[in-house]
Design an enzyme around this catalytic site. Sequence first.
Site, PDB file in Angstrom:
ATOM      1  N   GLU A 232       0.888  -1.179   0.000  1.00  0.00           N
ATOM      2  CA  GLU A 232       0.000   0.000   0.000  1.00  0.00           C
ATOM      3  C   GLU A 232       0.911   1.210   0.000  1.00  0.00           C
ATOM      4  O   GLU A 232       1.535   1.516   1.021  1.00  0.00           O
ATOM      5  CB  GLU A 232      -0.896   0.001   1.250  1.00  0.00           C
ATOM      6  CG  GLU A 232      -1.810  -1.201   1.388  1.00  0.00           C
ATOM      7  CD  GLU A 232      -2.943  -1.226   0.375  1.00  0.00           C
ATOM      8  OE1 GLU A 232      -3.044  -0.288  -0.443  1.00  0.00           O
ATOM      9  OE2 GLU A 232      -3.717  -2.194   0.390  1.00  0.00           O
ATOM     10  N   CYS A 266      -2.350   9.222   2.589  1.00  0.00           N
ATOM     11  CA  CYS A 266      -1.935   8.734   1.268  1.00  0.00           C
ATOM     12  C   CYS A 266      -2.924   9.174   0.192  1.00  0.00           C
ATOM     13  O   CYS A 266      -2.558   9.383  -0.952  1.00  0.00           O
ATOM     14  CB  CYS A 266      -1.803   7.219   1.301  1.00  0.00           C
ATOM     15  SG  CYS A 266      -3.224   6.424   2.036  1.00  0.00           S
TER      16      CYS A 266
HETATM   17  P1  NAD Z   1       8.518   4.709   4.653  1.00  0.00           P
HETATM   18  O1  NAD Z   1       8.501   3.939   3.391  1.00  0.00           O
HETATM   19  O2  NAD Z   1       9.682   5.567   4.928  1.00  0.00           O
HETATM   20  O3  NAD Z   1       8.425   3.710   5.910  1.00  0.00           O
HETATM   21  C1  NAD Z   1       7.332   2.858   6.138  1.00  0.00           C
HETATM   22  C2  NAD Z   1       7.752   1.763   7.104  1.00  0.00           C
HETATM   23  O4  NAD Z   1       8.745   0.943   6.506  1.00  0.00           O
HETATM   24  C3  NAD Z   1       8.363   2.250   8.404  1.00  0.00           C
HETATM   25  O5  NAD Z   1       7.939   1.426   9.458  1.00  0.00           O
HETATM   26  C4  NAD Z   1       9.854   2.086   8.163  1.00  0.00           C
HETATM   27  O6  NAD Z   1      10.618   1.930   9.355  1.00  0.00           O
HETATM   28  C5  NAD Z   1       9.872   0.809   7.353  1.00  0.00           C
HETATM   29  N1  NAD Z   1      11.032   0.628   6.486  1.00  0.00           N
HETATM   30  C6  NAD Z   1      11.773   1.583   5.876  1.00  0.00           C
HETATM   31  N2  NAD Z   1      12.714   1.010   5.081  1.00  0.00           N
HETATM   32  C7  NAD Z   1      12.553  -0.338   5.204  1.00  0.00           C
HETATM   33  C8  NAD Z   1      13.206  -1.463   4.629  1.00  0.00           C
HETATM   34  N3  NAD Z   1      14.201  -1.313   3.757  1.00  0.00           N
HETATM   35  N4  NAD Z   1      12.780  -2.697   4.955  1.00  0.00           N
HETATM   36  C9  NAD Z   1      11.746  -2.861   5.809  1.00  0.00           C
HETATM   37  N5  NAD Z   1      11.096  -1.832   6.398  1.00  0.00           N
HETATM   38  C10 NAD Z   1      11.481  -0.577   6.087  1.00  0.00           C
HETATM   39  O7  NAD Z   1       7.160   5.537   4.696  1.00  0.00           O
HETATM   40  P2  NAD Z   1       6.693   6.637   5.774  1.00  0.00           P
HETATM   41  O8  NAD Z   1       7.433   7.901   5.537  1.00  0.00           O
HETATM   42  O9  NAD Z   1       6.706   6.047   7.143  1.00  0.00           O
HETATM   43  O10 NAD Z   1       5.148   6.819   5.367  1.00  0.00           O
HETATM   44  C11 NAD Z   1       4.688   7.710   4.413  1.00  0.00           C
HETATM   45  C12 NAD Z   1       4.319   6.985   3.131  1.00  0.00           C
HETATM   46  O11 NAD Z   1       3.336   5.992   3.371  1.00  0.00           O
HETATM   47  C13 NAD Z   1       3.700   7.920   2.094  1.00  0.00           C
HETATM   48  O12 NAD Z   1       4.269   7.673   0.840  1.00  0.00           O
HETATM   49  C14 NAD Z   1       2.235   7.527   2.096  1.00  0.00           C
HETATM   50  O13 NAD Z   1       1.551   7.803   0.911  1.00  0.00           O
HETATM   51  C15 NAD Z   1       2.327   6.057   2.358  1.00  0.00           C
HETATM   52  N6  NAD Z   1       1.050   5.542   2.859  1.00  0.00           N
HETATM   53  C16 NAD Z   1       0.279   4.741   2.032  1.00  0.00           C
HETATM   54  C17 NAD Z   1      -0.961   4.278   2.462  1.00  0.00           C
HETATM   55  C18 NAD Z   1      -1.826   3.398   1.604  1.00  0.00           C
HETATM   56  O14 NAD Z   1      -2.730   2.760   2.127  1.00  0.00           O
HETATM   57  N7  NAD Z   1      -1.614   3.326   0.290  1.00  0.00           N
HETATM   58  C19 NAD Z   1      -1.422   4.632   3.734  1.00  0.00           C
HETATM   59  C20 NAD Z   1      -0.635   5.448   4.532  1.00  0.00           C
HETATM   60  C21 NAD Z   1       0.600   5.891   4.088  1.00  0.00           C
END
Ligand code: NAD
Length: 510
Positions: A232, A266
């Site tokens: 997502e 998002c």
């Molecule tokens: P992010 O990708 O930086 O991190 C998300 C999660 O992944 C965190 O828990 C982080 O610690 C973990 N993570 C980071 N790198 C990783 C790796 N290499 N391996 C495993 N885990 C890892 O995102 P963010 O800044 O926390 O969130 C914002 C983003 O989330 C925005 O792009 C937003 O659009 C998206 N989002 C999407 C939805 C949806 O349902 N489509 C909902 C909410 C947020």
Amino acid sequence: MINLTPLNPSTGEQIALVPSTLPEEVQAKVKLARAAQKLWSERPVRARTASLKKLRGILAEDQGPYSRLITQETGKTSVDALTGEILPSLLWIDYVCRHAPALLRPRKISTGWIFSHESTITFDPLGVVGIITPWNFPVYITLSSAVAALAAGNAVLTKPSHLTPLSILRLEAMMVEAEIPSGLFQVIPGRAETGQALIKAGVDKIVFTGSVQTGKSISVACAQRLIPCTLELGGKDPMIVLDDAPMPRTVHGALYAGLCHAGQICMSVERIYVMEPIAREFLEQLTLELKKLRPGKDISPLQSEEQFFKVKAQVDEAVRMGATVLVGQEGPAGGGYYYPPTLLLNVPESSRLHFEESFGPLFYVKIVKSEEEAVRMANASSYGLTASVWSTDVRRAQKVARQVEAGGVFINDHLTPAGNPHAPWGGVKESGLGTQRGEWGIMSMVRVRHMARSRFLFSKDLFWFPRTEKQERIARGLIQGLYSGSLWGRIKGLASALRAFSKLKDAENG
Ligand code: NAD
């Protein structure tokens, strides 16, 4: 030991010190989860949903202190914590408790012409599901996957964002209160390394919500282990305002969908395509209403300093490149990570603001000449999460909506329909892969298994060894008899198959 230091986005002050789960500790937790899952999966679905109903009650009773905790660590207003986190979570738990028992019941299926056996489909749990979540909706996003996974008989290990671990640790305590067995729902606070360790620790599926960039690397890591993943990811949602859009609903809808939780959703509206005949009226009303919004009361702060400077850099670049600021851009409006609500016009197509996700309290408006232009601009994005079309003519709006490339398209509304627990949730293009919520969300947490049994105990079935000419004639006759394009062909085919079959019987009897 490494500690996480979540900060209150409204003040920038540290709220707590949370020990991080070290990557080397994750495997033992998966082992514990697997042991708990074995026993849990043996319970009938109704017994599992009974525990989830207890969780529903605890969450509802705890709404006051819980929403305050969510507000403290995410900065969202208490109304947003209640309506965007707790209420949709309750709706979803309720949906799963009502529908999972029927959906997960084994089903007899047709065997068509192959009447020699009886077939049943069973829906078995995957095992241990890893959930990796972002900071913007820690509770609802975690529960969207976890509740479906638990109802389907899985265990869950969840890694919240390092910025928002507290509400999920509180959720873990609620699970215990709901008598969900120990080890079945475990929280592993940490940063990226802990998430990476989770994928490598032998889990059976990953549900990831976060940025496109991280999502792609997670998809590769899962592919290397041949485990499924649901992704997502981000969005840059368009809103299409047709020349008969209902005013002032469209204006208020744009403000809500663009600026709720400071645009850190998002599916926030980030681009508005408005048709020329009403553009002036729309922009005047939008400007007027936008100026009335109060940072701190209506508009939340951004989650972090990093997020603040990311948004600021995008806007500054767009302005340098020629964008017009209609409202905003006069600097932070208070303490914490507040970014002023901002409305832009003439954003250059080559600027990052034009095509990158912003995740800030801002949107830009582009005036378009036709529906076709609006649809073309809306689709000219690598994202495809959700979109909306605003018009008083529902048929016209539906026609436009069908042309928009997005996982969900809403008419005269934007954020709210996504809270419907019956509806699927998932993006197209770079906004994601796979579907959550609704019946699809529950079914995404099971392995579909075909169980078949022979109806007869003859010494041999028709096409078992040895190979004979009669078998071939029967096979040819059946193929023609069942699927020939002409009626006469079918009759001939079936007659030939029957002849060969009776000779086979004669040979057997003789
Ligand atoms: P992010 O990708 O930086 O991190 C998300 C999660 O992944 C965190 O828990 C982080 O610690 C973990 N993570 C980071 N790198 C990783 C790796 N290499 N391996 C495993 N885990 C890892 O995102 P963010 O800044 O926390 O969130 C914002 C983003 O989330 C925005 O792009 C937003 O659009 C998206 N989002 C999407 C939805 C949806 O349902 N489509 C909902 C909410 C947020």
